[in-house]
Design a protein around this motif. Sequence first.
Motif, PDB file in Angstrom:
ATOM      1  N   ASP A 147      80.764 120.622 136.873  1.00 30.37           N
ATOM      2  CA  ASP A 147      81.776 119.889 135.669  1.00 30.37           C
ATOM      3  C   ASP A 147      81.836 118.504 136.169  1.00 30.37           C
ATOM      4  OD1 ASP A 147      81.252 121.788 134.039  1.00 30.37           O
ATOM      5  OD2 ASP A 147      83.247 122.633 134.228  1.00 30.37           O
ATOM      6  N   ARG A 170      72.165 119.109 133.793  1.00 28.70           N
ATOM      7  CA  ARG A 170      73.321 119.673 132.988  1.00 28.70           C
ATOM      8  C   ARG A 170      72.799 120.970 132.205  1.00 28.70           C
ATOM      9  NH1 ARG A 170      74.533 115.423 129.735  1.00 28.70           N
ATOM     10  NH2 ARG A 170      75.612 114.172 131.393  1.00 28.70           N
ATOM     11  N   ASN A 203      71.908 123.685 135.010  1.00 30.12           N
ATOM     12  CA  ASN A 203      73.049 124.400 135.059  1.00 30.12           C
ATOM     13  C   ASN A 203      72.717 125.438 136.467  1.00 30.12           C
ATOM     14  OD1 ASN A 203      75.795 124.683 135.446  1.00 30.12           O
ATOM     15  ND2 ASN A 203      75.915 126.179 133.694  1.00 30.12           N
TER      16      ASN A 203
END
Length: 387
Positions: free
Chosen positions: A266, A287, A290
Motif C-alpha cells: 500500500d 498493483r 499484488n
Amino acid sequence: MASIKLSHITKSFGSVTAIKDINLDVVDGDFLVLLGPSGCGKSTLLRMLAGLETISDGAIYLGDRRIDGLPPSERDMAFVFQSYALYPHKSVGENIGFPLLMRYFRWWFHIPILGTIAKRRVERSPEIAQSVTRTAKILGLTEMLDRLPRTLSGGQRQRVALGRAMVRQPEVFLMDEPLSNLDAKLRTTMRAEITKLHRDLKGTFVYVTHDQVEAMTMGTKIALLRDGQLQQFGTPREIYEDPANTYVAGFIGVPSMNLIRSRYSDDGFRIGPVKITLPNRLMAAARKANCPTLLGVRPNALRIGRSDEPHALQGTVVLVEQVGAESNVSVELTADATSVEQDQSSNTIIITTPGYSELELGTLISVSMDLEQAVLFSAKTGERIRA
Ligand code: ATP
C-alpha cells in the motif's frame, strides 16, 4: 506458398516427451530460428518438419497441404546438416549437382561402366551444368568446382552443402546448426552470407541454433524452446524487448537481464528498503498483480549514479569485465535489496557502461535505473505481469 503451420505437435521417444504440444505459424519468406539450450527439442522439431522423424501427435502443413504423412522426398524441403554431409569422393561440382542427378536416376545407373557413362551424360546435361554453375557463382565456389571436399576449408564446405540444397530450388530450407563447426570469425562471415542468401532466394528458412546472437541477427522470427515447450514466438525485437517470462528474459541478451526482487504494498513499490517510482504502466501492473515481483532491467538500462538520485540502489563493485567498447560491472547490492539471476538467488546485478571502466573492486556505488525499459514478472511463476 511456403508457409508452414505446426498444429499441436507432440513427439515422444518411449517415456521421454521431447516436444510438447507446439503450435507455430511461419509465413512464406520467413527466416524462423528454433532457439534453445541443448536437449530442448529443436533438432527433433526440425527433423519432424523434414520427415526424418515421425510425429506422435498433431499435424504439419506446407501451405494448404498436410505433409506429416509424406516421405522426405515429397516435402519440397532441403536439409543442410551441421556435419555438411558431403560425398568425400565427389568433386564440389558433383556434390552440388547430386540432388539433380537423383531426379534422373534409373536402376541401370548401377550397372558398371554403362551406369557411369549414363551418369556422366546426365551430369553434363545443360540443365544440371547450368544450375551447378549458377549456384557456384552465387556462393563464390566457381574456382573450386573440380576440387574434393577435403581440400576445402570449413566455411567453403558449408557453402557446398548450401549449394546442394539450393540447386533443388526447394520451397523450404531446413538448417541444423550449420555454422557450429566453424571458428568465431568464419561464423560471423557465414552468418551474413546465409542472411543474404535468404534475402536473394526469398524462400522460407527454418534454422536451428543454440546461439542467441545467430538467432537475433539472422531470424525474422524466433521460437524459443525449453524442455520441448514453446516459451515465446515472435520477432527478435519482440523477444528482446517484450519477454514472456524470466526464462526468455534470461536467455536473450548478453549479459542477461537483471531480475531484481521487489514488491508492491500500500505504501508503494520497493526494492528492499528503497522506494521506487515506477512508470504508470508498471505501477498499474504491480498493483494488479499484488504479489512478490521481479523487476527486469537490462544491464544497459542501469547507470552508475549519485546516491541522492531517486531509485538509486546501493552496492559494492565485485567484478569489472572490459569487453572492448564497453565494460560490464558486477555490483553486489547491499542487504535487503536482493536480486535474483536466472533460476538462482543472487545478490549481484550487472551494469553495462560505455568505455573502459576504471572502477576499483570494493568501491561503494549507487545504481540508478531507466525504468521506461523495465518489465515486471511474478516472482512465483516467472510469468510476465502486464497492466
Ligand atoms: P542439441 O542442441 O544438443 O542438438 P536439441 O535441442 O536439438 O539439442 P534434440 O536432439 O531435439 O535436442 O533432443 C530433444 C530430447 O529428445 C533430448 O532429451 C534427447 O535426449 C531426446 N531424443 C532425441 N532423439 C531421440 C531418440 N532417437 N531416442 C530417444 N530420445 C531422443
